[in-house]
Design a protein around this motif. Structure first.
Motif, mmCIF file in Angstrom:
data_model
loop_
_atom_site.group_PDB
_atom_site.id
_atom_site.type_symbol
_atom_site.label_atom_id
_atom_site.label_comp_id
_atom_site.label_asym_id
_atom_site.label_seq_id
_atom_site.Cartn_x
_atom_site.Cartn_y
_atom_site.Cartn_z
ATOM 1 N N PRO A 122 37.694 41.660 36.802
ATOM 2 C CA PRO A 122 37.683 42.923 36.045
ATOM 3 C C PRO A 122 36.505 43.066 35.098
ATOM 4 O O PRO A 122 36.237 44.168 34.601
ATOM 5 C CB PRO A 122 39.010 42.891 35.276
ATOM 6 C CG PRO A 122 39.333 41.441 35.151
ATOM 7 C CD PRO A 122 38.823 40.795 36.402
ATOM 8 N N GLY A 123 35.775 41.986 34.799
ATOM 9 C CA GLY A 123 34.619 42.077 33.916
ATOM 10 C C GLY A 123 35.006 42.150 32.451
ATOM 11 O O GLY A 123 36.145 41.859 32.064
ATOM 12 N N LEU B 37 30.393 50.589 44.258
ATOM 13 C CA LEU B 37 29.400 50.447 43.190
ATOM 14 C C LEU B 37 30.055 50.418 41.811
ATOM 15 O O LEU B 37 29.638 49.653 40.926
ATOM 16 C CB LEU B 37 28.393 51.601 43.257
ATOM 17 C CG LEU B 37 27.441 51.594 44.465
ATOM 18 C CD1 LEU B 37 26.599 52.869 44.481
ATOM 19 C CD2 LEU B 37 26.540 50.356 44.417
ATOM 20 N N ILE B 38 31.075 51.262 41.617
ATOM 21 C CA ILE B 38 31.705 51.357 40.287
ATOM 22 C C ILE B 38 32.502 50.095 39.957
ATOM 23 O O ILE B 38 32.404 49.553 38.846
ATOM 24 C CB ILE B 38 32.615 52.603 40.226
ATOM 25 C CG1 ILE B 38 31.769 53.881 40.283
ATOM 26 C CG2 ILE B 38 33.459 52.593 38.945
ATOM 27 C CD1 ILE B 38 32.578 55.141 40.492
ATOM 28 N N PHE B 39 33.295 49.611 40.911
ATOM 29 C CA PHE B 39 34.179 48.474 40.627
ATOM 30 C C PHE B 39 33.666 47.159 41.204
ATOM 31 O O PHE B 39 34.293 46.119 40.993
ATOM 32 C CB PHE B 39 35.586 48.767 41.165
ATOM 33 C CG PHE B 39 36.293 49.870 40.431
ATOM 34 C CD1 PHE B 39 36.930 49.626 39.224
ATOM 35 C CD2 PHE B 39 36.301 51.168 40.934
ATOM 36 C CE1 PHE B 39 37.575 50.645 38.533
ATOM 37 C CE2 PHE B 39 36.944 52.183 40.255
ATOM 38 C CZ PHE B 39 37.579 51.931 39.051
ATOM 39 N N ARG B 40 32.586 47.222 41.952
ATOM 40 C CA ARG B 40 31.941 46.011 42.489
ATOM 41 C C ARG B 40 32.939 45.155 43.282
ATOM 42 O O ARG B 40 32.947 43.939 43.193
ATOM 43 C CB ARG B 40 31.317 45.192 41.357
ATOM 44 C CG ARG B 40 30.257 45.943 40.565
ATOM 45 C CD ARG B 40 29.813 45.157 39.360
ATOM 46 N NE ARG B 40 30.925 44.873 38.461
ATOM 47 C CZ ARG B 40 30.852 44.062 37.406
ATOM 48 N NH1 ARG B 40 29.725 43.423 37.136
ATOM 49 N NH2 ARG B 40 31.905 43.864 36.634
ATOM 50 N N SER B 41 33.793 45.856 44.036
ATOM 51 C CA SER B 41 34.808 45.153 44.823
ATOM 52 C C SER B 41 34.973 45.836 46.173
ATOM 53 O O SER B 41 35.308 47.027 46.227
ATOM 54 C CB SER B 41 36.149 45.145 44.088
ATOM 55 O OG SER B 41 37.198 44.740 44.953
ATOM 56 N N LEU C 13 43.405 44.665 31.385
ATOM 57 C CA LEU C 13 43.083 43.273 31.715
ATOM 58 C C LEU C 13 41.958 42.751 30.825
ATOM 59 O O LEU C 13 41.979 41.593 30.376
ATOM 60 C CB LEU C 13 42.678 43.165 33.186
ATOM 61 C CG LEU C 13 43.788 43.369 34.229
ATOM 62 C CD1 LEU C 13 43.200 43.365 35.625
ATOM 63 C CD2 LEU C 13 44.856 42.271 34.094
ATOM 64 N N ARG C 14 40.969 43.586 30.568
ATOM 65 C CA ARG C 14 39.865 43.170 29.693
ATOM 66 C C ARG C 14 40.346 42.939 28.263
ATOM 67 O O ARG C 14 39.910 41.998 27.595
ATOM 68 C CB ARG C 14 38.762 44.226 29.719
ATOM 69 C CG ARG C 14 37.975 44.270 31.031
ATOM 70 C CD ARG C 14 36.976 45.411 31.035
ATOM 71 N NE ARG C 14 36.110 45.364 32.206
ATOM 72 C CZ ARG C 14 35.154 46.261 32.461
ATOM 73 N NH1 ARG C 14 34.964 47.273 31.618
ATOM 74 N NH2 ARG C 14 34.405 46.135 33.542
ATOM 75 N N GLN C 15 41.239 43.777 27.781
ATOM 76 C CA GLN C 15 41.795 43.585 26.444
ATOM 77 C C GLN C 15 42.542 42.258 26.348
ATOM 78 O O GLN C 15 42.406 41.523 25.362
ATOM 79 C CB GLN C 15 42.736 44.741 26.088
ATOM 80 C CG GLN C 15 42.056 46.090 25.892
ATOM 81 C CD GLN C 15 43.061 47.213 25.750
ATOM 82 O OE1 GLN C 15 44.259 46.975 25.617
ATOM 83 N NE2 GLN C 15 42.574 48.440 25.784
#
Length: 716
Positions: free
Chosen positions: A355-356, A198-202, A266-268
């Protein structure tokens, strides 16, 4: 830096790291002995030989070898609960003869006589003496045989039997813990799969920790068995269950720490418009940053567990090696195997959604902004809640009733309940008074001892003295009126009975043994060990925090917060189990084990938040802005890790074992308080209130001006 070097090396050679792990794991799993061979629930084995109950056991082994081993009461009653007829009574006594003639391996004798019949005429209690101590292989094997043979002998007679006593209790306890291990493992796996998914959707991230930590658990179990073999010690029956939750809990924590920082990096990079394959760079950066936090956290936990080595009670000291190995192995795993696997998976790790992107409008961003504006409000509110819970801790009452902690449908518990309806509760485990003379013992000299013991309030009966074969020793069995495991019985043996026995036979040595006497000594030693372990663990953790944060006031703040959280956690346990559920007491080992878990694991979250606070402070942000940024960025990590860890430990409440339920609830509450109140709110609030003094003597770079109306900054 060391962690940067480790990160670069692992990411550059992931397959070599994985191969080395596979080879090492296979070697340990295949060639290490079984930990079951070094596991016991016999508290006597964990006491120093200088204690009176241990001295009494040694006397019994020397002069009364056939009576000093494991014992049992085979209780025979009518299935319809009616009084025993003369025929029933004779059938019960004949059962003793039949079992004796069966020559069951591991059984020395089964005895019955007219004195075996209860005063109310409804039960017979046959005495079973085993060849060995509770937990010995031959004794464990004999218990089910006695039960089955008795059932077959009574088939068709209208009578039923039940076996209780220390041998049967040990067998049933082992079976209960084996079942508990299965329940804990299944529940833990479900919790981790669900929450990580649920947290990482993976699905990859959901499954990966379970597989990796499962392998590490097998390795740690094997290594602990190797240590037990090398250093010749036994471990408590609770160790295996605790290892499961520690490894899956702490291991998932470390993996979550790395995943959140890796995803943030990764998002940065995505926000900066980078088009290159940045997964490896992000992983090196994250492993370097988080590696310091994880290493400090692991070292803190290891030091806390190592403090158990200072205890003299074997059930505590033998917990230490397994727990230390578990945390150390998980640290190595987090720094090597996990980054290597992440490297191999690359962008597929976050499949299918990736990673969103960062969202500036998260609950923790709002909380961080609120803490930045009004830190005093948060500090006062959380402090009041913790102090309110802590106030209940003064009502703590311990219990040593290990039988009562087993599920109600346990055979030995049911047999004990049946025994207690017709016999004094103390008949389950008589207190043994041994007399040893320097020469031949005059039987007349024992009369004052028997008379004095009979007159002690709380004593139901005193058996005639039984001389040893060489005539130099005697055994006097004392039947207590109360449950032999109750606090009242412990107080009775510790005070009046030992006082009455000592010196009652001039010129002879008199020592008091038996299960109740053993727990008297366990209680005394536990109190001494607690006074020794608590401050040593606290000082060691404070020093580690000081070295990590390079500050004076910050580690003291963190330590006070953790100590308050521990007391509040104990208060919550007292509130639920004593006031809410009406328990007679809380397992005697809970406070010290709870202290180590809450202090050590709670410090994990403090370290993560404090490290980020210090990072932003050193980057030049004002204390309130540093608190705002740290909470916005790292509080989600702590909350996610805390939720997983709390629910992992909560799985202990599903086992049906009272002591594990108390431990599971206690650690779950302690972790929840640390993850949702102390680390993400109380500590940042204190850092904002104390400003630069919080980090003295550390200095910050030139100040960065960020207004309160700005969204939380995401540092480089």
């Amino acid at each position: 830096m060391m962690f940067a070097y480790i990160a670069r090396t692992v990411v550059a050679h992931p397959w070599r790291v994985i191969a080395a792990w596979v080879v090492a794991a296979i070697a340990v799993i295949l060639f290490a002995p079984s930990l079951d061979d070094y596991t016991t629930g016999n508290q006597q084995t964990f006491l120093p030989s200088s204690f009176e109950s241990s001295e009494a056991q040694a006397v019994g082994n020397q002069y009364f070898p056939s009576l000093s081993g494991a014992t049992g009461s085979l209780v025979v009653v009518r299935a319809d609960d009616a009084p025993l007829s003369p025929t029933d009574q004779q059938t019960a006594l004949n059962l003793a003869t039949a079992l004796q003639n069966s020559a069951i391996p591991g059984v020395l004798s089964v005895q019955g006589s007219p004195t075996s019949l209860s005063a109310d005429g409804k039960a017979a209690a046959l005495q079973v003496v085993f060849d060995g101590q509770p937990g010995d292989d031959q004794v464990n094997a004999a218990v089910p045989v006695v039960r089955n043979d008795a059932e077959q002998q009574l088939d068709g007679t209208g009578l039923v039997s039940g076996l209780t006593g220390n041998a049967a209790i040990q067998v049933d306890t082992t079976a209960a813990y084996d079942n508990a291990d299965k329940v804990i493992t299944i529940a833990t796996v479900i919790v981790i799969l669900t929450l990580l998914g649920l947290i990482f959707r993976s699905p990859v991230i959901a499954v990966l920790p379970v597989l990796v930590i499962g392998v590490v658990l097998s390795v740690v179990t094997g290594l602990t068995a190797v240590l037990a073999d090398l250093f010749d010690f036994q471990v408590s029956t609770s160790l295996q269950s605790i290892l499961v939750v520690v490894l899956f809990g702490v291991g998932t924590d470390y993996i979550v720490f790395l995943l959140f920082r890796y995803r943030e990096r990764l998002r940065q990079q995505a926000a900066a418009g980078s088009t290159a394959d940045t997964h490896r760079e992000a992983l090196v950066f994250s492993t370097d940053v988080v590696g310091r936090v994880v290493a400090s956290s692991a070292l803190t936990v290891i030091v806390a567990f190592a403090a158990l080595l200072l205890a003299k009670l074997g059930s505590l000291t033998t917990l230490a090696p397994g727990l230390i190995v578990a945390v150390a192995a998980m640290l190595v795993t987090a720094l090597t195997l996990i980054p290597a696997v992440f490297t191999v998976l690359g962008r597929h790790l976050f499949w299918p959604l990736g990673p969103g992107h960062d969202s500036p409008h998260t609950p923790f961003a709002s909380i961080g902004a609120a803490i930045g504006r009004r830190p005093a409000v948060f500090a006062v509110v959380i402090g009041v809640v913790l102090i309110a819970l802590a106030s209940f801790a003064s009502g703590y009452k311990s219990t040593y009733n290990t039988l009562g902690e087993l599920p109600a449908n346990t055979p030995s518990q049911q047999a004990f309940d049946t025994l207690g309806k017709s016999f004094p509760a103390g008949a389950l485990s008589p207190t043994q008074v041994y007399v040893v003379a320097p020469g031949p013992l005059d039987p007349a000299s024992l009369t004052p001892l028997v008379t004095t013991l009979t007159q002690v309030p709380g004593v139901s009966s005193v058996a005639p003295p039984r001389p040893s074969q060489d005539g130099r020793a005697a055994l006097v069995n004392v039947i207590l009126a109360d449950d032999p495991y109750s606090n009242e019985s412990l107080d009775l043996v510790e005070g009046p009975i030992r006082d009455a026995a000592h010196g009652a036979v001039p010129g002879s040595e008199v020592v008091v043994g038996g299960q109740t006497s053993t727990f008297v000594d366990v209680r005394a030693q536990l109190a001494a060990d607690t006074r020794r372990v608590f401050p040593v663990a606290a000082v060691a953790i404070a020093l580690i925090l000081a070295l990590l944060l390079l500050a004076v006031l910050a580690p003291l703040n963190l330590l006070v917060c953790v100590a308050l959280t521990f007391v509040a956690t104990l208060g919550a346990v007292v509130l639920l189990f004593l006031h809410g559920l009406g328990y007679d007491g809380i397992d005697f080992s809970i406070p010290i084990v709870l202290y180590l878990f809450v202090v050590a694991i709670g410090t994990d979250y403090n370290i993560l938040l404090a490290s980020r606070l210090r990072e932003e402070f050193r980057n030049g942000y004002a204390p309130r802005d540093a608190a705002r940024i740290a909470v916005a960025n790292d509080a989600p990590t702590v909350a996610a890790a805390g939720l997983i860890l709390a629910l992992t430990f909560a799985s202990l409440t599903l086992t049906g074992l009272a002591n594990l339920a108390e431990l599971g609830f206690g650690v779950a509450i302690g972790v929840a308080l640390a993850a949702f109140a102390m680390a993400p709110m109380l500590v940042p609030s204190l850092s904002a209130l104390e400003r630069r003094a919080f980090w003295w003597p550390s200095r910050q770079k030139s100040s960065v001006d960020t207004g309160d109306d700005r969204e939380p900054a995401v540092p480089r």
